[in-house]
Structure formats: C-alpha cells, structure tokens
Design an enzyme around this catalytic site. Structure first.
Site, PDB file in Angstrom:
ATOM      1  N   LYS A  57     -22.556  43.668 -63.273  1.00 48.52           N
ATOM      2  CA  LYS A  57     -21.629  43.994 -62.179  1.00 48.52           C
ATOM      3  C   LYS A  57     -20.432  44.712 -62.786  1.00 48.52           C
ATOM      4  O   LYS A  57     -19.773  44.173 -63.684  1.00 48.52           O
ATOM      5  CB  LYS A  57     -21.164  42.704 -61.471  1.00 48.52           C
ATOM      6  CG  LYS A  57     -19.986  42.919 -60.502  1.00 48.52           C
ATOM      7  CD  LYS A  57     -19.546  41.619 -59.805  1.00 48.52           C
ATOM      8  CE  LYS A  57     -18.255  41.817 -59.012  1.00 48.52           C
ATOM      9  NZ  LYS A  57     -17.780  40.601 -58.332  1.00 48.52           N
ATOM     10  N   ASP A  76     -11.229  44.894 -58.013  1.00 46.83           N
ATOM     11  CA  ASP A  76     -11.682  44.264 -56.770  1.00 46.83           C
ATOM     12  C   ASP A  76     -10.481  43.823 -55.942  1.00 46.83           C
ATOM     13  O   ASP A  76      -9.914  42.754 -56.170  1.00 46.83           O
ATOM     14  CB  ASP A  76     -12.581  43.058 -57.099  1.00 46.83           C
ATOM     15  CG  ASP A  76     -13.148  42.399 -55.847  1.00 46.83           C
ATOM     16  OD1 ASP A  76     -13.008  42.989 -54.752  1.00 46.83           O
ATOM     17  OD2 ASP A  76     -13.749  41.313 -55.975  1.00 46.83           O
ATOM     18  N   LYS A 126      -7.896  40.675 -50.611  1.00 49.73           N
ATOM     19  CA  LYS A 126      -7.552  39.433 -51.318  1.00 49.73           C
ATOM     20  C   LYS A 126      -6.057  39.150 -51.172  1.00 49.73           C
ATOM     21  O   LYS A 126      -5.277  40.089 -50.995  1.00 49.73           O
ATOM     22  CB  LYS A 126      -7.848  39.601 -52.821  1.00 49.73           C
ATOM     23  CG  LYS A 126      -9.303  39.542 -53.195  1.00 49.73           C
ATOM     24  CD  LYS A 126      -9.457  39.614 -54.707  1.00 49.73           C
ATOM     25  CE  LYS A 126     -10.914  39.575 -55.109  1.00 49.73           C
ATOM     26  NZ  LYS A 126     -11.595  38.306 -54.778  1.00 49.73           N
ATOM     27  N   ASP A 183     -13.150  42.437 -63.183  1.00 51.43           N
ATOM     28  CA  ASP A 183     -14.337  42.271 -62.352  1.00 51.43           C
ATOM     29  C   ASP A 183     -15.485  43.198 -62.779  1.00 51.43           C
ATOM     30  O   ASP A 183     -16.531  43.228 -62.147  1.00 51.43           O
ATOM     31  CB  ASP A 183     -13.965  42.488 -60.873  1.00 51.43           C
ATOM     32  CG  ASP A 183     -14.824  41.677 -59.934  1.00 51.43           C
ATOM     33  OD1 ASP A 183     -15.425  40.687 -60.401  1.00 51.43           O
ATOM     34  OD2 ASP A 183     -14.912  42.043 -58.748  1.00 51.43           O
ATOM     35  N   ASP A 209     -15.256  41.372 -49.502  1.00 53.32           N
ATOM     36  CA  ASP A 209     -14.902  40.841 -50.827  1.00 53.32           C
ATOM     37  C   ASP A 209     -16.129  40.271 -51.549  1.00 53.32           C
ATOM     38  O   ASP A 209     -16.078  39.988 -52.737  1.00 53.32           O
ATOM     39  CB  ASP A 209     -13.821  39.764 -50.671  1.00 53.32           C
ATOM     40  CG  ASP A 209     -13.113  39.462 -51.984  1.00 53.32           C
ATOM     41  OD1 ASP A 209     -13.312  40.230 -52.946  1.00 53.32           O
ATOM     42  OD2 ASP A 209     -12.368  38.467 -52.030  1.00 53.32           O
ATOM     43  N   GLU A 259     -18.618  41.731 -52.721  1.00 51.46           N
ATOM     44  CA  GLU A 259     -19.123  43.075 -53.015  1.00 51.46           C
ATOM     45  C   GLU A 259     -20.029  43.135 -54.240  1.00 51.46           C
ATOM     46  O   GLU A 259     -20.875  44.014 -54.344  1.00 51.46           O
ATOM     47  CB  GLU A 259     -17.949  44.054 -53.189  1.00 51.46           C
ATOM     48  CG  GLU A 259     -17.302  44.088 -54.586  1.00 51.46           C
ATOM     49  CD  GLU A 259     -16.694  42.771 -55.026  1.00 51.46           C
ATOM     50  OE1 GLU A 259     -16.323  41.973 -54.151  1.00 51.46           O
ATOM     51  OE2 GLU A 259     -16.600  42.519 -56.242  1.00 51.46           O
ATOM     52  N   ARG A 303     -22.466  41.272 -55.201  1.00 52.67           N
ATOM     53  CA  ARG A 303     -23.885  41.089 -54.853  1.00 52.67           C
ATOM     54  C   ARG A 303     -24.472  42.357 -54.234  1.00 52.67           C
ATOM     55  O   ARG A 303     -25.672  42.580 -54.312  1.00 52.67           O
ATOM     56  CB  ARG A 303     -24.020  39.868 -53.932  1.00 52.67           C
ATOM     57  CG  ARG A 303     -23.235  39.971 -52.665  1.00 52.67           C
ATOM     58  CD  ARG A 303     -23.068  38.631 -51.966  1.00 52.67           C
ATOM     59  NE  ARG A 303     -22.033  37.795 -52.577  1.00 52.67           N
ATOM     60  CZ  ARG A 303     -21.752  36.557 -52.198  1.00 52.67           C
ATOM     61  NH1 ARG A 303     -22.426  36.001 -51.209  1.00 52.67           N
ATOM     62  NH2 ARG A 303     -20.807  35.870 -52.794  1.00 52.67           N
TER      63      ARG A 303
HETATM   64  N1  BES Z   1     -14.721  39.161 -58.044  1.00 55.37           N
HETATM   65  C1  BES Z   1     -14.750  38.092 -57.125  1.00 55.37           C
HETATM   66  C2  BES Z   1     -15.080  36.750 -57.769  1.00 55.37           C
HETATM   67  C3  BES Z   1     -14.065  36.170 -58.694  1.00 55.37           C
HETATM   68  C4  BES Z   1     -13.108  35.305 -58.218  1.00 55.37           C
HETATM   69  C5  BES Z   1     -14.128  36.422 -60.032  1.00 55.37           C
HETATM   70  C6  BES Z   1     -12.198  34.738 -59.080  1.00 55.37           C
HETATM   71  C7  BES Z   1     -13.229  35.858 -60.878  1.00 55.37           C
HETATM   72  C8  BES Z   1     -12.275  34.996 -60.416  1.00 55.37           C
HETATM   73  C9  BES Z   1     -15.812  38.339 -56.054  1.00 55.37           C
HETATM   74  O1  BES Z   1     -16.076  39.660 -55.752  1.00 55.37           O
HETATM   75  C10 BES Z   1     -15.325  37.686 -54.821  1.00 55.37           C
HETATM   76  O2  BES Z   1     -14.312  38.088 -54.334  1.00 55.37           O
HETATM   77  N2  BES Z   1     -16.038  36.680 -54.369  1.00 55.37           N
HETATM   78  C11 BES Z   1     -15.679  35.949 -53.205  1.00 55.37           C
HETATM   79  C12 BES Z   1     -16.936  35.709 -52.437  1.00 55.37           C
HETATM   80  C13 BES Z   1     -16.710  35.198 -51.054  1.00 55.37           C
HETATM   81  C14 BES Z   1     -16.040  36.244 -50.193  1.00 55.37           C
HETATM   82  C15 BES Z   1     -18.046  34.808 -50.482  1.00 55.37           C
HETATM   83  C16 BES Z   1     -15.070  34.622 -53.662  1.00 55.37           C
HETATM   84  O3  BES Z   1     -15.474  34.080 -54.674  1.00 55.37           O
HETATM   85  O4  BES Z   1     -14.141  34.176 -53.010  1.00 55.37           O
HETATM   86 ZN    ZN Z   2     -15.754  41.006 -57.308  1.00 57.03          ZN
HETATM   87 ZN    ZN Z   3     -14.770  40.440 -54.283  1.00 59.33          ZN
END
Ligand code: BES
Ligand code: ZN
Ligand code: ZN
Length: 497
Positions: A256, A261, A268, A279, A338, A340, A342
């Site tokens: 990834k 992000d 966010k 990210d 967010d 994204e 996946r």
């Molecule tokens: N890049 C983030 C995940 C992340 C969070 C990495 C904190 C490192 C530290 C990912 O793209 C994301 O935002 N995931 C969301 C998913 C949710 C919207 C289902 C998350 O983890 O909140």
């Molecule tokens: Zn991310």
């Molecule tokens: Zn994200």
C-alpha cells in the site's frame, strides 16, 4: 558505517566492550591490547557494581589515560541469544556521542560468528538518522563510523561475509525508512516511481515498470484511480522484478503506497494528521526488501507491486456513495473514503495473478483498529493458508520482528459483501473487528491460479503494519520515525525458505 573484521588485538579509537551480567572484571580473554590504566578503571567499575551489564545498558569511560571505552550489557549469559546481541549492538550506536569519535573497536573472543554478526547487524541497523532537510555546517558533519570487530584467529573470513550480508539487508531497511520519513510534499506517487526507476539502473538483474495514471484508467484499475484522482499528484502502480526472466514461480509482494492519507472527503481529524505521510509504509517495505535482495545478490526471482496514490479531498475526489469497478471486475460501494488502502490493494492483488506467483504477501498501514488490537508491538498477520501464516510468523520471530496471527473468518467476509447495490463494500457494518473486516475485504481480490473460476486461491498473506511501521518506541533498532520493519522478515523468508 564501515565494518571490518580482524583477529588483531590493537584498539583503534574507542573500545567497545560487551559484557554479561555479573561480570566482576574484564574477562582474561579480552585483556590483550587493553591499556592497564583502562583495564584497572573498568575492573573498579565492575567490582563496585556501578555497571551491571543489563541488556542494552551502556557506560562510557572517557578522560582516562588508557583511552576511551564504552561498556555494553549483553544481559544474562544464559539468555544471550542473537536478539540480545543485536540489541546490544544497536545500544552502542544509540548511545554513541561525539566524544567517542567515529573509530570503534569491538572486542570479542570465544563467541560464535552468528552472535558477532548479530551484534554488527544491530550496529548497522541503528546507524540511521534522517537529516536531509536540516541545514548543517561542514564542521558539524560527522564522518562515517568505522567499526572494527576483533574476533578469534580463523573466524575473520566467515564473519566478514556474514557482516556483508547484514550490511546489504540494512541498506534495504534504511531505504524503507528514507522513503517513509520523506515529507509528503516530496514523496508523492510519481516521485516514488521515479526513485524506483533510478534505483533499477544500479542493478543488471532488476527491472521496474511504471503503470501511469492514463494506463491505469485504461486498464480498469478502478480502485487505484478512485483513490488517487482527487489529487493533483496522480496515482500509479510500480512493478519491480528481480531476476524476472528466470522461469518458475516466485514470491510476490504487494505494498500500500498512500503517500498522504487525509481521509479524502471522509476527512480525518486534524490532530497528528502529519503522521499519515507514513501511509506508504507498505510500498516502502516492498521497495526496501527488493533493495535488500538486490544488494546481497539474491539469485532467485522476486516480483513486487506497489500501489501509489495520494488520498485528497477535492472536487475531483471520490465520494461516499460512489460505486467503483476494480481491475477484478468486482464493484465496490464506497462508504468511507478513508478506507482507501483496501481499494488500491484490490487492484494490486488482482494484478499479482498475472505473474503466476508462488505466493502473495501484502503490506499495508491499513487500519487504526490493528493498532488498537496489537499496539506498536506486533504486526497483524492474516492468511488463507495456516501453514504459510506460521512460516511468516516464524520468519518474523527469527529476526525479532513480531507478526501476530489474526483470524480470517467467513463472517467478516460476509460483512464486507453485504452491499445493497454493489458486489462488496469498503466499510464493515460496525466498528468492531475493523482490522479483520479489512483483511476479509482484501481476500476477495486474491486471484485464483490463472484467474480460473473454480481454482483455489493463490496462497496469500496480509500484514497490517499500521502500528509497527513507525513510532514504535520499543523497537530498539531505530531512534524515531519510520522503522523499516519486515524488510528483514521478508529477506529471511525469501532466502531461507
Ligand atoms: N491509513 C489509515 C490507517 C491508519 C490509522 C494507519 C492509524 C496508521 C495509523 C487507513 O487508511 C484508514 O484511515 N483506515 C480507517 C478505516 C476505517 C474508515 C474503516 C481507520 O482505521 O480508521
Ligand atoms: Zn490509509
Ligand atoms: Zn485512510
């Protein structure tokens, strides 16, 4: 850092003396070449119990007539495995100050090549700082550290070749950290691709292919395109092939690579958003692994795919509610922009099938939920093959990088396919088990052999490095920032089977 090996007794610069807990004096076998004044000083410190040689502890001795020294603790002798030696080596570099100078002589005798190698590995890994963006006067710049390891007669050639491999692998770890630490105004999808392109020129057996935005649109990479189209820095896919012309199946790594992000339209919160420059840690892991393999002259075939995009809110950005069509043909209902990672991975995983790989492993800073589950101590590890998952878990243990088995349950998959209008959805029904639903989502995009309808899925594992790729305070191989985790796990898995 330059590491050389020799059995001679002379000490250049600062003496580094590794000691076990309970040492009451300098072991006789290490006395040769030691100035008597320094020896006396060290013996007094040990007899007074002022240095207990606990693992990772150090004590500096400077200003005496016998020269400078740093004592370093290996912990209890019975527990002193390669992990202890690696940590002790890292502690030396973590605690080295200007006063120690850049010439270090590590004294070993009567120990195995493996543990001396591990000590050097720790020194090499920890010798890293990211200061490309700091102004520095020439007189402030320190020259490279020169380490000499003194070993027993006859050990030098084998030890030197072990250290050479550790240095090659460490160059991959450091590359991964450099990519991760690079600020997002300079590390964007095309910049990553350019760097890969330039890197490939250094090696005869490496090829890099870039699928640019227009090509990605044309190919139908709807996941990659949807995430990246909101940014002025357009997305791309980068394919790395090492010894690509060799026949047969190979490992295939997918990363990834979200260079920043913001969350997109599902923006966010502002606090700590700067951390989202990491990210792209999955893509950095993959690139770093290719560097480790290329630098050490790995002869087998290995392929890697990185999915690069910047997730931005804009008038061109995808919206919650959109339905996109991925390379696999499967449609996804976007419920949160967010989620994204996946989406870009859905295309990367599907693309992997074209290479008919032996197995696929993806790396992603995928979910905050994984950090909730495992903290910064372990990577989440899922697989469609229990034995394969165990192999990765063991490869991680072998190098001191924990990857913890997590469940890939049908119920999670069901949750992710429950969309009213598309084949699948990018968000679970609720908050719970968010790292597991993300893994289950990815599983839907793991191809079967030759994409045949009823064939079995290719062996696959998913590694969520959201908690381990950066800011892991207990990872003693790194001071701060990107950790470069799992380059060593992958090197071990790929080269040791
Ligand atoms: N890049 C983030 C995940 C992340 C969070 C990495 C904190 C490192 C530290 C990912 O793209 C994301 O935002 N995931 C969301 C998913 C949710 C919207 C289902 C998350 O983890 O909140
Ligand atoms: Zn991310
Ligand atoms: Zn994200």
């Amino acid at each position: 850092m330059n590491v050389s090996v020799s059995p001679g007794h002379n000490i250049n610069g600062t003496l580094i003396l590794p000691l076990f807990e309970g040492s009451e004096e300098v072991p006789e076998s290490l006395e040769a070449g030691l100035h008597t004044a320094l020896k006396g000083q060290i013996n007094r410190i040990l007899q007074d119990g002022d240095f207990k040689a606990k693992l990772k502890s150090t004590m500096s001795i400077v200003g005496g007539e016998g020269g400078k020294a740093m004592l370093v603790g290996l912990g209890k002798e019975d527990d002193a495995d390669i992990h202890a030696y690696r940590k002790a080596g890292a502690a030396v570099i973590a605690n080295r100050k200007k006063v120690h100078g850049t010439d270090l002589t590590v004294k070993f005798t009567g120990v195995s090549i493996v543990v001396m190698g591990a000590f050097s590995e720790g020194m090499l890994l920890r010798d890293y700082s990211y200061d490309h963006y700091k102004q520095q006067d020439d007189d402030e710049k320190e020259s490279e550290i020169d380490v000499r390891i003194t070993c027993d007669e006859g050990q030098e050639d084998e030890l030197a070749s072990v250290i050479k491999i550790h240095a090659g692998v460490a160059s991959g770890v450091h590359l991964s950290r450099d990519l991760g630490n690079c600020p997002p105004n300079d590390m964007y999808p095309e910049a990553f691709a350019d760097q890969a392109w330039e890197w490939a020129k250094d090696y005869d057996d490496v090829e890099v292919t870039i699928i640019n935005y227009d090509q990605a649109v044309k190919a139908g990479m709807g996941g990659l395109v949807a995430v990246g189209m909101g940014s002025a820095r357009k997305p791309c896919m980068v394919i790395f092939e090492l010894n690509g012309k060799k026949p047969g199946r190979s490992p295939l790594l997918v990363g990834k690579g979200i260079t920043f992000d913001t969350g997109g339209i599902s923006l966010k919160p502002g606090a700590n958003m700067d951390e989202m420059k990491y990210d792209m840690g999955g893509s950095a892991t993959v690139f770093g692994t290719m560097q480790a393999l290329a630098a050490t002259g790995h002869k087998g075939k290995v392929v890697a795919i990185t999915c690069m995009a910047e997730n931005m809110p804009s008038s061109n950005a995808q919206r919650p509610g959109d339905v996109i069509k991925t390379l696999s043909g499967k449609t996804i209902e976007i419920l949160n922009t967010d989620a994204e990672g996946r989406l870009v991975l859905s295309d990367g995983l599907w693309k992997a099938g074209e290479f008919d790989p032996e197995y696929i492993i993806d790396f992603a800073t995928l979910t905050g939920a994984c950090v909730v589950a495992l903290g910064h101590e372990a990577t989440g590890l899922w697989s469609n093959d229990d034995d394969f998952r165990t192999r990765i878990h063991e490869a991680g243990n072998a190098v001191g990088e924990l990857a913890w088995p997590m469940p890939l349950l049908p119920a999670f998959e069901k949750e992710m396919t429950d969309s009213k209008i598309a084949d699948t959805r990018n968000l679970g029904a609720g908050r719970w088990g968010g790292a597991n639903t993300a893994a289950a989502f990815l599983k839907q995009f793991v191809p079967t052999r030759n994409y045949e309808k009823d064939a079995e899925q290719i062996t696959w594992a998913h590694m969520d490095i959201a908690g381990t790729y950066w800011g892991a305070k207990t990872n003693s191989m790194v001071g701060n920032g990107a950790t470069g985790i799992h380059v060593r796990t992958m090197y071990h898995l790929i080269t040791n089977g």
